[in-house]
Design an enzyme around this catalytic site. Structure first.
Site, short mmCIF file in Angstrom:
data_model
loop_
_atom_site.label_atom_id
_atom_site.label_comp_id
_atom_site.label_asym_id
_atom_site.label_seq_id
_atom_site.Cartn_x
_atom_site.Cartn_y
_atom_site.Cartn_z
N GLU A 228 7.91 -9.34 -10.19
CA GLU A 228 8.08 -8.00 -10.75
C GLU A 228 9.57 -7.72 -10.79
O GLU A 228 10.23 -7.73 -9.75
CB GLU A 228 7.39 -6.96 -9.87
CG GLU A 228 5.88 -6.95 -10.01
CD GLU A 228 5.24 -5.82 -9.21
OE1 GLU A 228 5.97 -4.99 -8.63
OE2 GLU A 228 4.01 -5.78 -9.16
N ASP B 18 9.11 5.67 -5.49
CA ASP B 18 9.78 4.72 -4.61
C ASP B 18 10.36 5.36 -3.37
O ASP B 18 10.87 6.48 -3.41
CB ASP B 18 10.89 3.99 -5.38
CG ASP B 18 10.31 2.98 -6.36
OD1 ASP B 18 9.59 2.07 -5.89
OD2 ASP B 18 10.56 3.10 -7.56
N TYR C 33 -3.39 -3.74 -9.80
CA TYR C 33 -2.51 -3.52 -8.65
C TYR C 33 -3.14 -2.43 -7.78
O TYR C 33 -3.30 -1.30 -8.22
CB TYR C 33 -1.16 -3.06 -9.19
CG TYR C 33 -0.02 -2.98 -8.18
CD1 TYR C 33 -0.18 -2.42 -6.92
CD2 TYR C 33 1.24 -3.46 -8.51
CE1 TYR C 33 0.86 -2.34 -6.03
CE2 TYR C 33 2.31 -3.37 -7.62
CZ TYR C 33 2.12 -2.82 -6.40
OH TYR C 33 3.16 -2.72 -5.51
#
Ligand SMILES: Cc1ncc(COP(=O)(O)O)c(C=O)c1O
Lengths: 261, 398
Positions: free
Chosen positions: A49, A60, A174
């Site tokens: 990734e 994040d 994911y």
């Protein structure tokens, strides 16, 4: 060209899970991306990734935020990341997923991005702020492109909606291992195995698990129940400790942990 | 998951939407469901009305500012006195509504972002009232320039978490609040402070703020026997502006004028005029006009007023701009500071620096409007007094 599915299938055929490291492009230096990608490809990455940094990375945690700000500060652009990818693609065939937020792609103009990213050698794209159904027209253009759209499932996604949320997804699915942002954690949640099992029963795509995985033991525990292990912040931390070589050593240690289980 | 029918409700023309991590989607579904039920529940509306009247002090007056009108060269300038609400700004209209909703949803922990600190104070106030845990994210730069409000929040029992990343202002405080929500979504409600963020926030906050315009419309009809020629409000995220505009949107003869912060001048690049100088992009969960660079990175905003110092704007304003139902203009830091003094001296009302932008527009362009002007005085300036003194070289008073 190797596809993401091929990379997962090859591991599955050997009874193993795929290892999927994340790195932010242009970190720690604008020019370091190529050597970092090569180090990851050579030490056990099945799929990589590659993060295109965004000024407001709200999914994040501190590690990837910091990497993103540094990278942007050093002049990383979408075009620059695609150039890095093209250079990498001339040397290795490890599939690459571009990991980013929607705004830089819209600004580049989405169709141009999808075309240029595929031409540069990307196999997939993961857009953290484009959940299933949020923008059907944009999602369809990605689905219709040569790139795999990587869909995400969260611990808060109701189980009965999992197959619906996975729709249009390709390559792998994911699973976000916990509510929260990216970042290394000491512990994995004990419910993870059961959740992963339930999701795998609902969808055909390979299932990779990420968010918080930072040690060979954790990677092994996830590899025992999932098709893939995604490791991000801990790879960045290894880069901080000792550059591309240390990131490679760290990745090899994860691979070893996973294969022993 | 979004169905086609709900997708239409999530947008204002092309703007708005729900561009958030998957982890939040389910919470937004739950919030939408809870809000849509509360909206039509007479018991909820009665509880909210009671709080707005007896706790917050509504209705707020519509005051005819004669000396301001003279200075503006206009015979009938009215101020909608949101500054007189409990806690000193329009923000309380929204936080009382959302805190009631959180209580109804069984969420015991509240988070919020704040720029000027007014929304943080209004959130902390509602949390004290409802006995909810409260964490407020505030950029380090704003913690400095709005120190008084930090202490107010603490007095009210809230925890203020300074945010040192990125711009160290409202934008990054909002990022940090969203990260908290992604992490604690199961027991936490995020009280967003403006008509921004993912659906349903822009329409929910609009509905809670629409009381400003509903009252103002009745009040101006009672005072003047006619509708105003123009309604003027400052635009940060855009909640006081949408709040006062909403009731007037169907009145096509009424001009709706939003005033953004031009900072040091639009040409200088140091401003917060997303509608005037930005382009459509995605930030904080919705598509709207946005200050951004050629690579899609969000550009830093600037304004002397912390509450307008934000590179985005609510999606409904983008729609009102494109459809030309509202017009957006701007006032510079210097013009806002001058208006801050003018209103203080002429009317005995110290306005918030945010609201001063709307007043500045009326001083400069009021004479161009035929018919009464209604200005949303979104807040009072007590919080800004020390900052203005500093900016004007009077040293540190606090
Ligand atoms: C008094 C006052 N007015 C206006 C604003 C700007 O917000 P909005 O545009 O959402 O009304 C703020 C924000 O802090 C404020 O405190």
């Amino acid at each position: 060209m190797r596809s993401i599915s091929q990379a997962f299938q090859e591991r599955r055929a050997r009874g193993q899970a795929a290892l999927v490291p994340y790195v932010t492009a242009g970190y720690p230096e604008r020019a370091s991306t190529l050597s970092v990608l090569e180090a990851l490809a050579d030490t056990g990455a099945d799929v990589i990734e590659l993060g295109i940094p965004f000024s407001d990375p709200l999914a994040d945690g501190p590690t990837i935020q910091h990497a993103s700000f540094v990278s942007i500060g050093k002049g990383t652009t979408v075009r620059g990341v695609l150039d890095d990818l093209r250079a990498f693609r001339a040397r290795r065939d490890t599939p690459v997923v571009l990991f980013t937020y929607l705004n830089p792609l819209l600004r580049y103009v989405l169709d141009a991005f999808l075309r240029d990213a595929a031409a540069a050698g990307a196999q997939g794209v993961l857009v953290t702020d484009l959940p299933t159904g949020s923008d059907p027209a944009v999602e369809q253009r990605i689905i219709d492109s040569p790139l795999d759209l990587i869909r995400l499932i969260a611990p808060t996604t109701p189980l009965e909606l999992v197959s619906e949320v996975a729709k249009g997804g390709a390559g792998f699915l994911y699973y976000i291992s916990r509510t929260g942002v990216t970042g290394a954690r000491a512990e994995l949640r004990s419910e993870l195995a059961a959740e992963v099992g339930a999701i795998r029963a609902a969808v055909a795509l390979p299932l990779a698990v990420g968010f918080g995985i930072s040690t060979p033991q954790q990677a092994a525990a996830v590899a025992a129940v999932a098709d893939g292990v995604v490791v991000g912040s801990a790879v960045i931390q290894a880069l901080d400790r000792g550059g591309a070589a240390e990131a490679g050593r760290f990745l090899a240690s994860l691979r070893k942990g996973m294969d022993r289980s | 998951m979004t169905t086609d029918a709900s997708a239409a409700r999530q947008r204002f023309g092309p703007y708005g939407g729900r561009y958030v991590p998957e982890t939040l989607v389910h919470a937004l579904d739950e919030l939408t469901e809870a809000y849509e039920a509360a909206r039509i529940d007479p018991a909820f509306q009665a509880a909210l009305t009671d709080l707005l009247q007896n706790f917050a002090g509504r209705p707020s007056p519509l005051y005819r500012a004669r000396r301001l009108g003279e200075a503006a060269g206009h015979p009938a300038v009215y101020l909608k006195r949101e500054d007189l609400n409990h806690t000193g700004a329009h923000k309380i209209n929204n936080t009382l509504g959302q805190a009631l909703l959180a209580q109804r949803m069984g969420k015991r922990r509240i988070i919020a972002e704040t720029g000027a600190g007014q929304h943080g104070v209004a959130t902390a106030t509602a949390c004290a009232l409802f006995d909810l845990d409260c964490v407020v994210y505030m950029g380090e730069e704003d913690v400095q320039r709005q120190a008084l409000n930090v202490y107010r929040m603490e007095l009210l029992g809230a925890e203020v978490r300074p945010v040192g990343s990125g711009t160290r202002t409202l934008k990054d405080a909002t990022n940090e609040a969203i990260r908290d929500w992604v992490t604690n979504v199961r027991d936490t409600h995020y009280i967003i402070g403006s008509v921004v963020g993912p659906d349903p926030f822009p329409r929910m906050v609009r509905d809670f703020q629409a009381i400003i315009g509903h009252e103002a419309r009745e009040q101006i009809l009672a005072a003047e026997g006619r509708l105003p020629g123009a309604v003027v409000a400052c635009v940060g995220g855009g909640s006081n502006a949408i709040g006062i505009f909403h009731a007037f949107v169907p009145d096509h003869a009424v001009q709706l004028i939003g005033v953004e912060a031009a900072g040091k001048g639009i040409e200088s690049g140091h401003h917060s005029a997303s509608l005037a100088a930005g382009s459509p992009g995605v930030l904080h969960g919705s598509l709207s006009y946005l200050l951004q660079d050629a690579d899609g990175q969000v550009a830093p905003a600037h304004s002397v007023s912390a509450g307008l110092d934000y590179p985005g704007v609510g999606p409904e304003h983008s729609f009102l701009k494109d459809s030309r139902r509202a017009r957006y203009t701007s006032a510079t830091d210097d013009e806002a500071l001058a208006a801050f003094h003018t209103l203080s001296e002429l009317e005995g009302i110290i306005p918030a620096l945010e609201s001063s932008h709307a007043v500045a527009h009326v001083l400069a362009h009021g004479r161009e409007v035929s018919g009464p002007i209604v200005v949303c005085l979104s807040g009072r300036g007590d919080k800004d007094v020390a900052h203005v003194a500093r900016v004007e070289g009077r040293g540190s008073l606090l």
